[in-house]
Design a protein around this motif. Structure first.
Motif, short mmCIF file in Angstrom:
data_model
loop_
_atom_site.label_atom_id
_atom_site.label_comp_id
_atom_site.label_asym_id
_atom_site.label_seq_id
_atom_site.Cartn_x
_atom_site.Cartn_y
_atom_site.Cartn_z
N VAL A 80 0.84 -1.20 0.00
CA VAL A 80 0.00 0.00 0.00
C VAL A 80 0.87 1.25 0.00
O VAL A 80 1.76 1.40 0.83
N VAL A 81 0.60 2.14 -0.93
CA VAL A 81 1.27 3.45 -1.01
C VAL A 81 0.21 4.46 -1.43
O VAL A 81 -0.61 4.19 -2.31
N GLY A 82 0.23 5.64 -0.81
CA GLY A 82 -0.77 6.64 -1.13
C GLY A 82 -2.10 6.32 -0.46
O GLY A 82 -2.14 5.70 0.60
N GLU A 83 -3.17 6.74 -1.09
CA GLU A 83 -4.50 6.55 -0.49
C GLU A 83 -5.13 5.25 -0.94
O GLU A 83 -5.15 4.93 -2.13
N THR A 84 -5.62 4.49 0.04
CA THR A 84 -6.32 3.23 -0.21
C THR A 84 -7.64 3.25 0.56
O THR A 84 -7.66 3.62 1.74
N ARG A 85 -8.71 2.84 -0.11
CA ARG A 85 -10.03 2.87 0.52
C ARG A 85 -10.70 1.51 0.40
O ARG A 85 -10.72 0.90 -0.66
N GLN A 86 -11.20 1.03 1.53
CA GLN A 86 -11.90 -0.25 1.59
C GLN A 86 -13.24 -0.04 2.29
O GLN A 86 -13.32 0.65 3.31
N THR A 87 -14.29 -0.62 1.74
CA THR A 87 -15.62 -0.53 2.35
C THR A 87 -16.20 -1.92 2.54
O THR A 87 -15.93 -2.83 1.74
N PHE A 88 -16.98 -2.08 3.57
CA PHE A 88 -17.69 -3.35 3.80
C PHE A 88 -18.89 -3.09 4.69
O PHE A 88 -18.99 -2.04 5.36
N THR A 89 -19.80 -4.05 4.70
CA THR A 89 -20.99 -3.98 5.54
C THR A 89 -20.87 -5.04 6.62
O THR A 89 -20.60 -6.21 6.32
N ALA A 90 -21.07 -4.64 7.85
CA ALA A 90 -20.88 -5.56 8.98
C ALA A 90 -21.92 -6.68 8.93
O ALA A 90 -23.12 -6.41 8.82
N PRO A 91 -21.50 -7.94 9.02
CA PRO A 91 -22.45 -9.05 9.00
C PRO A 91 -23.20 -9.23 10.32
O PRO A 91 -24.24 -9.88 10.36
N ALA A 92 -22.67 -8.65 11.41
CA ALA A 92 -23.29 -8.80 12.73
C ALA A 92 -22.70 -7.75 13.66
O ALA A 92 -21.78 -7.02 13.29
N ASP A 93 -23.26 -7.66 14.87
CA ASP A 93 -22.67 -6.78 15.88
C ASP A 93 -21.34 -7.38 16.31
O ASP A 93 -21.30 -8.47 16.92
N THR A 94 -20.25 -6.71 16.01
CA THR A 94 -18.94 -7.30 16.29
C THR A 94 -17.87 -6.21 16.29
O THR A 94 -18.12 -5.07 15.93
N THR A 95 -16.69 -6.59 16.71
CA THR A 95 -15.53 -5.72 16.61
C THR A 95 -14.77 -6.07 15.34
O THR A 95 -14.82 -7.20 14.85
N PHE A 96 -14.05 -5.09 14.81
CA PHE A 96 -13.21 -5.34 13.64
C PHE A 96 -11.87 -4.65 13.84
O PHE A 96 -11.77 -3.64 14.55
N ASP A 97 -10.84 -5.22 13.23
CA ASP A 97 -9.48 -4.70 13.34
C ASP A 97 -8.99 -4.25 11.97
O ASP A 97 -9.21 -4.93 10.96
N VAL A 98 -8.32 -3.10 11.97
CA VAL A 98 -7.60 -2.64 10.79
C VAL A 98 -6.12 -2.75 11.12
O VAL A 98 -5.61 -2.02 11.98
#
Length: 218
Positions: free
Chosen positions: A85-103
């Protein structure tokens, strides 16, 4: 001064400032190493909420560093694995359930060029729910006025706050029920233990009286 004393613009500004917490933005440096050097940022998301992760990584390709990105949730789902990854990177998703997520980010040292400790600067923005939607596109498609777009956005953010409050209320109710159930079990355990101790004491008295009688001591 009553509410009527405020202009609509002032009310919108106050609401937008109060609801700005739905986005997370931070900046940090990630040194390049030969081994594992993963750094993760965790957040919570409700079911069916839209999440947009925007990362801006400094440096250039071929500078001896390789930054990889990984988005995953606590349920074991992967939502993106951009490499180099270099510069700007964009990722989108829809949460499947109530949960925590890590980047997560890792900076692998491929080759050392120059002196010092190489590193990459990373600027991360995490938008959740209404903040993650492209309101410019919605305004253009539905031909909304700017004030109508702001009201739509605020309406969705308020709905998200209400949903979060309902979730917290249900969780508090569940924890309270668990606490009350635990207290009942502890109480019965205490009563049972007390009864066992009383019974054991009575049995010891009877046994000792019988023992001394058999020895003609009483």
């Amino acid at each position: 001064m009553g509410i009527s004393g405020f202009s609509l613009g002032s009310i919108l500004s106050i609401l937008l400032l109060c609801l700005a917490q739905f986005s997370l933005a931070l900046k940090f440096d990630l040194p390049a190493v030969s081994g594992k050097n993963e750094r993760c940022i965790r957040n919570f998301v409700f079911q069916d909420q839209l999440v947009m992760v925007t990362a801006i990584v400094s440096g250039s390709k071929g500078d001896g560093q390789l930054v990889n990105m990984h988005i995953k949730d606590a349920l074991g789902n992967d939502h993106g694995r951009p490499k180099d990854v270099v510069g700007e990177t964009r990722q989108t998703f829809t949460a499947p359930a109530d949960t925590t997520f890590d980047v997560c980010f890792e900076n692998e040292l491929v080759s050392r060029r120059g002196a010092g400790s190489p590193y990459r600067s990373i600027e991360l923005d995490v938008d959740i729910g209404a903040d993650a939607r492209d309101w410019s596109s919605i305004q253009s498609q539905e031909k909304l006025k700017p004030i109508e777009t702001d009201l739509r956005r605020i309406e969705e953010m308020v709905q998200e706050i209400v949903s979060e409050m309902e979730y917290l209320r249900a969780r508090e109710q569940k924890l309270r029920d668990t606490n009350e159930s635990t207290n009942e079990r502890v109480k019965f355990f205490a009563f049972g233990t007390m009864g066992m101790l009383i019974g054991l004491g009575a049995w010891q008295v009877v046994y000792l009286r019988a023992y001394f009688r058999s020895k003609h001591l009483i």
